[in-house]
Each structure stands twice: as structure tokens, then as C-alpha cells.
Enzyme design. Structure first.
Site, PDB file in Angstrom:
ATOM      1  NE  ARG A 239     -96.824-101.095-125.005  1.00 41.22           N
ATOM      2  CZ  ARG A 239     -96.293-101.799-123.995  1.00 41.22           C
ATOM      3  NH1 ARG A 239     -95.238-102.545-124.184  1.00 41.22           N
ATOM      4  NH2 ARG A 239     -96.848-101.774-122.798  1.00 41.22           N
ATOM      5  CD  GLU A 268     -97.613-106.569-129.285  1.00 36.70           C
ATOM      6  OE1 GLU A 268     -96.516-106.357-129.813  1.00 36.70           O
ATOM      7  OE2 GLU A 268     -97.761-106.766-128.061  1.00 36.70           O
ATOM      8  CG  HIS A 286     -95.354-107.708-125.805  1.00 36.84           C
ATOM      9  ND1 HIS A 286     -96.180-106.684-126.184  1.00 36.84           N
ATOM     10  CD2 HIS A 286     -94.691-107.240-124.706  1.00 36.84           C
ATOM     11  CE1 HIS A 286     -96.046-105.654-125.360  1.00 36.84           C
ATOM     12  NE2 HIS A 286     -95.139-105.973-124.452  1.00 36.84           N
TER      13      HIS A 286
HETATM   14  C1  DGY Z   1     -94.713-103.544-120.316  1.00 32.85           C
HETATM   15  O1  DGY Z   1     -94.655-103.669-119.094  1.00 32.85           O
HETATM   16  O2  DGY Z   1     -95.036-102.484-120.848  1.00 32.85           O
HETATM   17  C2  DGY Z   1     -94.412-104.746-121.115  1.00 32.85           C
HETATM   18  O3  DGY Z   1     -94.226-104.427-122.446  1.00 32.85           O
HETATM   19  C3  DGY Z   1     -95.531-105.757-120.970  1.00 32.85           C
HETATM   20  O4  DGY Z   1     -96.619-105.272-121.661  1.00 32.85           O
END
Ligand code: DGY
Length: 326
Positions: A239, A268, A286
């Protein structure tokens, strides 16, 4: 009467059809951008929401939407949802674990290999017509095989990343909130548990796969980057916010570390545009879990969680069990 749900963003049409067999669906297949006020307005009278990390669900939203019973996130990460506030409001929260482990692990490797072996940089060189003659020292890099892989966050995705290293003759070191059971360490290429600082000093390639929380905010900043080897690669598929992006940009620019592969960013989809001035970083928007089968599986799992929550069954991926009243 079927319970009403909102699907906040466009998703697979067949998943909308599937949901519509069980609940009354208001969808957003035009993918309009809902701000917080619009989201709250559309949630009036809804019992459930098919959400994703682009929308925040915090205390004021739960207070403003008293009929809401379930927020089902199409993601394994759920830092966009204030789970304690949801629990206090009696709202069930679910995520989509497991179905994305292998695809996301593949992508961690993709970024690690691309960043280490300078794939983006050399492709830009070729596309720009700059490749005139082969040279012995074109785009030299560190190796991936036979190196030490450091994994921070050894959950199911971290373990899947570690398993892949067996074919590359690598040593695996990891850091996690708690140490894995011996049989899990053995299955993860005999991964060795280390403290964070020792891992940063030891690993040739560091992959971040831990959840974001206030405790992991800027876990990797200037001090931690300075502990890494100058030949090392850093990969973030977890993240934004876990890495201090400004500190990473400075470290890449000064050669504190060799390269990075970054799929997630602070704030983001906005990101620090200084990244674009660097050659030694591979940047992706992402997409760690973005294979067709995996994103489809995540969407169906989100729908299944929502349908269960609104039909009195325990959702398979309930994060706050206190809210479930059979
Ligand atoms: C998740 O599943 O957390 C991925 O990063 C998609 O947001």
C-alpha cells in the site's frame, strides 16, 4: 422485497447480473467519480455496498447511512474502511483474501526482476532509437538468482513470493509481526526470521507485502533506505504510505539503493511526479492482482460476501465477527 445495494464502481457485467439475482442493484457501470457527499447520497436506503479501495468508509458515513448493514470490499487490503467505526455502527465488513495470493506474488516477482534487471530503462533506450551498438556494459545490474530475498510482511502473499524463490536458488529472510510456525517457514524456502534492521542490511532485494496501518506508515523512510545495500532493489506491492515516497526518490537519485519497483503510492492515483525523472524505478498503477481470472474471482467473492451478509448468513470473509447476528 430484495435488499438494496450500491456497487460504487464499474465491475464485471456478469457479476452485476449475478448480484441482481439476489439483491436490488444500483450500479455505476459508467464509472462516474462519486465524491464523499455523492457516495453518502447514493447509500441512503441501501443495505449493502460493493466497494473498492477508491472510496473511504469512515465514522461520519456510517452515522449518515443508518440502514447500511455491510461494506464488502473488492480487495484484500481494507485500510479504506474504518473497521472499528463500522463495528460500532453494527456494519459488517468483508475483504477478498486468498484468491489473489498467487497473482499478486507473480507481480511482486515481475517488479523485482524488471527493476533489478533495468527492463523499463533499457526498453525506453531502445524505443528512443538510442541503441546503436552492443556494448559489454550496457545496462549492467545485480543478479536475482542466488541472492538474498527479504520479505517484510509474511502473510499468504509473502509466503507465495518466498516459494517462488526456490527455483532461483535464493535465500529468504523475512520480517513479520510474529514468527511463522516452523512448517510454514520450511514451505517458504526455509525462510529465516530477522529483525527489520537486520533484514534491510542483509537482503539484496526487499519486497513489501504488509498491510497499511498507522503503525506501518512510513515504515520505510530515509533511515531504513540508508541501511539497505547500494545494490539493492525495493519493491512495494502493499500500500502507498508504507514507503515515504519523497525519501525513496532521494535514495534512488543519490544511489543509496540501486532500483525500485513501485505499484502503490501515497495519495494514489496522484503520485509524486519526481518519480518520473528517475530511470531506476519501474512504476505501475496498482495492478498487483490484475489478472482476468483473479480480478473476476475477487469480484465474485465480494458479491458472495454481500449476498451472505444480506441474507442472514455469515459472510465467508467477515472481518468484524462481532457484527454478525445469526
Ligand atoms: C488488494 O486487494 O488489496 C489490492 O491491492 C487491490 O486493491
Amino acid at each position: 422485497m430484495k435488499p438494496k445495494v450500491l456497487v460504487t464502481r464499474e465491475t464485471f457485467p456478469e457479476v452485476i447480473d449475478y448480484l441482481a439475482q439476489h439483491v436490488e442493484v444500483e450500479h455505476n457501470q459508467n464509472d462516474e467519480a462519486y465524491d464523499e457527499a455523492e457516495l453518502m447520497r447514493r447509500l441512503q436506503g441501501k443495505a449493502g455496498v460493493f466497494a473498492n479501495p477508491t472510496h473511504r468508509f469512515a465514522g461520519e458515513l456510517f452515522a449518515a447511512c443508518p440502514e447500511l448493514k455491510a461494506v464488502c470490499n473488492m480487495a484484500v487490503g481494507y485500510n479504506n474502511i474504518d473497521v472499528p467505526a463500522a463495528t460500532a455502527a453494527g456494519v459488517m465488513v468483508t475483504n477478498t483474501p486468498d484468491v489473489l495470493n498467487e497473482t499478486t506474488a507473480d507481480f511482486g516477482w515481475t517488479l523485482m526482476m524488471a527493476a533489478t534487471r533495468r527492463v523499463s530503462e533499457s526498453e525506453h533506450f531502445l524505443r528512443a532509437g538510442q541503441w546503436k551498438r552492443w556494448r559489454y556494459d550496457d545496462f549492467l545490474s545485480a543478479d536475482v538468482h542466488s541472492s538474498t530475498l527479504g520479505i517484510i510482511g509474511m502473510g499468504r502473499i509473502g509466503q507465495a513470493i518466498a516459494r517462488r524463490s526456490m527455483g532461483f536458488n535464493m535465500k529468504v529472510v523475512y520480517h513479520n509481526r510474529s514468527r511463522l510456525a516452523p512448517e510454514l517457514e520450511a514451505a517458504a524456502n526455509h525462510a529465516q526470521y530477522l529483525g527489520m534492521e537486520e533484514l534491510l542490511r542483509t537482503a539484496d532485494h526487499v519486497v513489501l507485502v504488509l498491510p497499511y496501518s498507522p503503525a506501518s506508515h512510513h515504515l520505510i523512510g530515509a533511515k531504513q533506505l540508508a541501511m539497505m545495500k547500494p545494490t539493492a532493489t525495493l519493491v512495494n506491492i502493499a500500500r502507498g504510505g508504507i514507503v515515504d515516497d519523497a525519501a525513496l526518490i532521494a535514495a534512488l537519485r543519490s544511489g543509496t539503493i540501486a532500483a525500485a519497483g513501485i505499484d502503490v503510492f501515497e495519495n494514489e492515483p496522484a503520485f509524486n511526479s519526481d518519480f518520473l525523472t528517475l530511470k531506476n524505478v519501474v512504476l505501475t498503477p496498482h495492478i498487483g492482482s490484475a489478472s482476468v481470472p483473479t480480478r473476476r474471482a475477487m469480484a465474485y467473492l465480494t458479491a458472495d460476501n454481500l449476498i451472505a451478509a444480506l441474507s442472514g448468513q455469515r459472510p465467508p470473509n467477515l472481518l468484524n465477527p462481532d457484527t454478525f447476528q445469526p
